[in-house]
Design a protein around this motif. Sequence first.
Motif, short mmCIF file in Angstrom:
data_model
loop_
_atom_site.label_atom_id
_atom_site.label_comp_id
_atom_site.label_asym_id
_atom_site.label_seq_id
_atom_site.Cartn_x
_atom_site.Cartn_y
_atom_site.Cartn_z
N GLY A 122 0.82 -1.05 -0.16
CA GLY A 122 -0.10 0.05 0.11
C GLY A 122 0.88 1.21 -0.04
O GLY A 122 0.46 2.52 -0.46
N ASP A 123 2.25 0.98 0.28
CA ASP A 123 2.94 2.39 0.38
C ASP A 123 3.67 2.52 -0.91
O ASP A 123 4.64 3.53 -1.16
N ASP A 124 3.43 1.71 -1.82
CA ASP A 124 3.92 1.90 -3.11
C ASP A 124 3.78 3.31 -3.87
O ASP A 124 2.37 3.80 -3.56
N PRO A 125 4.59 3.87 -4.20
CA PRO A 125 4.48 5.32 -4.75
C PRO A 125 3.42 5.57 -5.71
O PRO A 125 2.76 6.40 -6.09
N TRP A 126 3.03 4.42 -6.47
CA TRP A 126 2.13 4.42 -7.31
C TRP A 126 0.48 4.01 -7.14
O TRP A 126 -0.18 3.79 -7.55
N GLY A 127 0.72 3.62 -5.69
CA GLY A 127 -0.57 2.76 -5.25
C GLY A 127 -0.52 1.43 -5.25
O GLY A 127 0.41 0.65 -5.77
N PRO A 128 -1.50 0.61 -4.73
CA PRO A 128 -1.39 -0.83 -4.75
C PRO A 128 -1.82 -1.35 -6.13
O PRO A 128 -2.46 -0.69 -6.88
N THR A 129 -1.33 -2.63 -6.42
CA THR A 129 -1.77 -3.25 -7.75
C THR A 129 -2.44 -4.58 -7.18
O THR A 129 -1.61 -5.38 -6.14
N ALA A 130 -3.32 -5.39 -8.00
CA ALA A 130 -3.62 -6.50 -7.56
C ALA A 130 -4.05 -7.50 -8.47
O ALA A 130 -4.36 -6.95 -9.72
N ARG A 131 -3.81 -8.68 -8.31
CA ARG A 131 -4.22 -9.94 -9.22
C ARG A 131 -5.54 -10.52 -9.09
O ARG A 131 -5.36 -10.95 -7.72
N PHE A 132 -6.34 -10.76 -9.89
CA PHE A 132 -7.78 -11.51 -9.60
C PHE A 132 -7.59 -12.65 -10.18
O PHE A 132 -7.44 -12.76 -11.38
N VAL A 133 -8.01 -13.66 -9.68
CA VAL A 133 -8.55 -14.91 -10.31
C VAL A 133 -9.92 -15.15 -10.20
O VAL A 133 -10.55 -15.05 -9.24
N LEU A 134 -10.36 -15.56 -11.38
CA LEU A 134 -11.71 -15.36 -11.55
C LEU A 134 -12.30 -17.01 -12.23
O LEU A 134 -11.20 -17.53 -13.03
N LYS A 135 -13.41 -17.52 -12.06
CA LYS A 135 -13.78 -18.49 -12.44
C LYS A 135 -15.04 -18.30 -13.48
O LYS A 135 -16.10 -17.54 -13.19
#
Length: 211
Positions: A122-135
């Motif tokens: 969360g303290d990354d200068p560009w903000g958080p990045t997330a990976r989602f796995v979907l069915k």
Amino acid sequence: MFTGIVTDVGEIATAEGSQGTLKRLRIHASYDPAGIALGASIACGGPCLTVVAVGPREGGCWFDVDAAAETLERTTVGDWKAGTKINLERSLKIGDELGGHIVTGHVDGIATIVAKEAITAGDDPWGPTARFVLKAPQALAQFIAEKGSVCLDGTSLTVNSVNDDMFSVLIIPHTLSVTTWGERQVGDKLNLEVDLMARYAARLADARRGE
């Protein structure tokens, strides 16, 4: 036609009608009401819906759309209620930039989030990045290809990986902040539109096999 590039996050103000027949939704948005004509098409959380009424409000506009039985059966619209946030996109005009991919607003089915992984802190200068796995629904899995395009809740995304009916997408900080993806959690259901070219290529292949 749309691109899957979200231009506003709207909020359901009222939802009237019964599941399985016709549901009327009033949506609050930041769009200029003067620019929305009756009969205009707006992608609302993925499905293309027709504006049947519109008016001004502080900070933007409200507009009404009707969702018919087919939409209620194939999408998450039937679950929307007052307070639900949805991604919005106005329809393309000739000369507009095609920044995502060709999206029709015709939802094929519902995908379910089965995993969410934080890629950056969360303290990354560009903000958080997330990976989602979907069915995905099994019948739609054949249309989803690695490095291909999908539209999820009205957002144009690139498929990172595919394993049978499971696939993953990576959501960058900007997308997390300007769409509903920032609120998405495991178990959430999303409107899925597969790539238009993949759909027609598969249909053509079926026709040729039939010959």
